[in-house]
Design an enzyme around this catalytic site. Structure first.
Site, short mmCIF file in Angstrom:
data_model
loop_
_atom_site.label_atom_id
_atom_site.label_comp_id
_atom_site.label_asym_id
_atom_site.label_seq_id
_atom_site.Cartn_x
_atom_site.Cartn_y
_atom_site.Cartn_z
N HIS A 157 -6.20 -7.68 -3.32
CA HIS A 157 -6.40 -7.90 -1.87
C HIS A 157 -5.24 -7.33 -1.06
O HIS A 157 -4.93 -7.82 0.01
CB HIS A 157 -6.58 -9.39 -1.53
CG HIS A 157 -7.57 -10.10 -2.39
ND1 HIS A 157 -8.89 -10.27 -2.04
CD2 HIS A 157 -7.44 -10.67 -3.63
CE1 HIS A 157 -9.54 -10.92 -3.00
NE2 HIS A 157 -8.68 -11.16 -3.98
N SER A 278 6.92 17.52 10.76
CA SER A 278 6.27 17.33 12.05
C SER A 278 6.85 18.34 13.04
O SER A 278 8.04 18.64 13.00
CB SER A 278 6.51 15.90 12.55
OG SER A 278 6.38 15.84 13.95
N LYS A 284 10.59 13.66 10.27
CA LYS A 284 9.42 13.37 9.46
C LYS A 284 9.30 14.24 8.20
O LYS A 284 9.50 15.43 8.23
CB LYS A 284 8.13 13.57 10.28
CG LYS A 284 7.93 12.61 11.42
CD LYS A 284 7.86 11.15 11.01
CE LYS A 284 6.60 10.83 10.22
NZ LYS A 284 5.38 10.92 11.05
N GLU A 291 -2.60 13.03 1.75
CA GLU A 291 -3.58 12.71 2.81
C GLU A 291 -4.80 13.62 2.72
O GLU A 291 -5.94 13.18 2.88
CB GLU A 291 -2.93 12.86 4.19
CG GLU A 291 -1.85 11.84 4.46
CD GLU A 291 -1.04 12.23 5.68
OE1 GLU A 291 -1.44 11.85 6.79
OE2 GLU A 291 -0.03 12.94 5.54
#
Ligand code: ARG
Length: 459
Positions: A157, A278, A284, A291
């Site tokens: 969970h 980025s 970043k 992804e």
């Protein structure tokens, strides 16, 4: 209409828009090698049954070999009006050999031809994906030497659940990909059946030998029903399904590692060559490969859906709709192959942030279940032990401490026979050491599984 293999019955030229709409050569040209391989086997069989001569067969083989070379060198002209790769190759053959070239299509239709080509292609594609899966499994298994003994929290969970060995996690992915390998093997068996000789739909009145062709092409079986096999695309859908399962597994891994590489989790340091930056935030380092692996599963699942819908309600036998199978299939294959080829080096190059993980391993009372099992092993009924442990966790939560920080009196309140040996099951290290069941995260269990995997993969 002189150029068209099927032009005889037509008195008017095809509309250019129809040619553009119906062509498939822009994407089925990647079947060229398999088309030529199947044609060579077909010509050899035609020779052995006496439908063409030895000399004609030699000419056909030579010309097909030259055509193959020209395609590979980029010297071969592709033209929309020749529709598909099958017509292109046959047209080039006839240009070179005249009437001898016109004999190749004896006892063959494009319906059984495209199916044969596609089966040969799928067979190779399955073997490639299988090898890439093994590469990825190997990357996980090879981590196990360096990561031996590292403990991570396991989640259910998405809440901290129990402590597990990092290697147990790595092998969890190996198991998933092993099931995918089994599915690939099953799909390969069903794809590895000869369709050639089914011709358009009913077979042929000419004395062909389909078993001879099957032997030459390495097919394990010969399809027994020409109506069925001339339009059967089960093997395409099945491979697309296995690719979708692989994409699902990759997406779970990618999602997990995206999370694990955040400052919030701080479990992983991803290799910089596999990250991107980025354009506005200079600090970043983004996990874009992960992804995109997660994101690309969408198109692989979409392709499977398209294929299922494509064959739904399609009457027997060949219908032109089936031409729509290839782009979906090729896209799933290309996508999953690319994901796997990046996943393996990414897995190999990622570092576990051991100190950061260890520093927060005490959070979440990961040892609570082991404490409960300790009470059970001393004779307490499971439900009672669950409740007693729950009360101890509540005390720890109220005081903001670990279970191991509670005084012995609290444990004695739960079970008056307890002594200080209870502390030997507390803490994540002790909890992990307590696991003994087959397939559990106990040290011996995981070591045995690592050894099994190393042996299986030869690493
Ligand atoms: N390009 C076609 C396909 O991919 C080949 C088979 C066409 N057969 C036909 N009779 N038009 O399905």
């Amino acid at each position: 209409m002189a150029d068209k293999a099927w032009g005889g019955v037509f008195s008017e030229a095809t509309d250019a828009r129809v040619e553009a709409f119906t062509e498939s050569v822009s994407f089925d040209r990647r079947l060229y090698a398999h088309d030529i391989t199947a044609s060579v086997a077909h010509a050899q069989m035609l020779t052995s049954v006496g439908l063409i001569t030895n000399d004609e067969c030699r000419q056909i083989e030579q010309a097909l070999s030259n055509i193959r070379q020209e395609i590979e060198q980029g010297d071969f002209p592709f033209r929309t009006e020749l529709e598909d790769i099958h017509m292109h190759i046959e047209h080039a053959l006839i240009e070179r050999l005249g009437d001898v070239g016109r004999k190749l299509h004896t006892a063959r239709s494009r319906n059984d031809q495209v199916s044969t080509d596609l089966r040969l292609w799928v067979r190779d594609a399955i073997d490639t994906i299988d090898a890439r899966l093994v590469d990825l499994q190997r990357a996980f298994v090879e981590r196990c030497t360096a990561d031996e003994g590292v403990i991570l929290p396991a989640y259910t969970h998405m809440q901290r659940a129990q402590p597990v060995l990092a290697n147990h996690y790595w092998l969890a992915y190996c198991e998933k990909f092993e099931r995918d390998r089994g599915r690939l093997a099953g799909a390969r068996t069903r794809a590895n059946v000869l369709s050639l000789g089914a011709a358009a739909v009913a077979g042929t009145s000419l004395p062909i030998d389909r078993h001879d062709v099957a032997g030459r092409l390495g097919f394990e079986d010969v399809a027994a029903n020409s109506i069925d096999v001339s339009s059967d695309r089960d093997f395409v859908v099945e491979f697309a399904f296995v690719l979708a399962m692989i994409a699902e597994h990759l997406s779970t891994w990618a999602e997990e590692w995206v999370l694990w590489s955040t400052a919030e989790f701080d479990f992983l340091k991803l290799p910089q060559p596999f990250c991107t930056g980025s354009s506005i935030m200079p600090q970043k380092v983004n996990p874009d490969v992960l992804e995109l692996t997660r994101g690309k599963s969408a198109r692989v699942i979409g392709n499977l859906t398209s294929l299922l819908v494509l064959i739904k309600g399609l009457p027997l036998a060949y219908n032109r709709d089936l031409q729509e199978d290839k782009e979906r299939l090729f896209d799933s294959y290309d996508t999953v192959k690319a994901c796997l080829e990046l996943a393996a080096p990414l897995v190999a190059g990622t570092e576990l942030k051991r100190e950061q993980i260890a520093a927060r391993l005490d959070r979440g009372h990961l040892d609570a279940t082991t404490l409960m099992e300790y009470l059970i092993s001393r004779g307490m009924p499971q439900r009672t032990a669950h409740h007693a442990t729950g009360e101890l966790v509540r005390k720890a939560l109220d005081r903001g401490v670990r279970l191991a920080d509670l005084p012995l009196e609290d444990f004695k309140a739960a079970d008056k026979s307890l002594d200080k040996s209870v502390f030997e099951v507390l803490g994540p290290e002790h909890a992990v050491a307590a696991f003994v069941s087959y397939g559990s995260t106990g040290h011996e269990q995981v070591a045995a599984q690592v050894a099994r995997w190393k042996k299986q993969l030869g690493s």
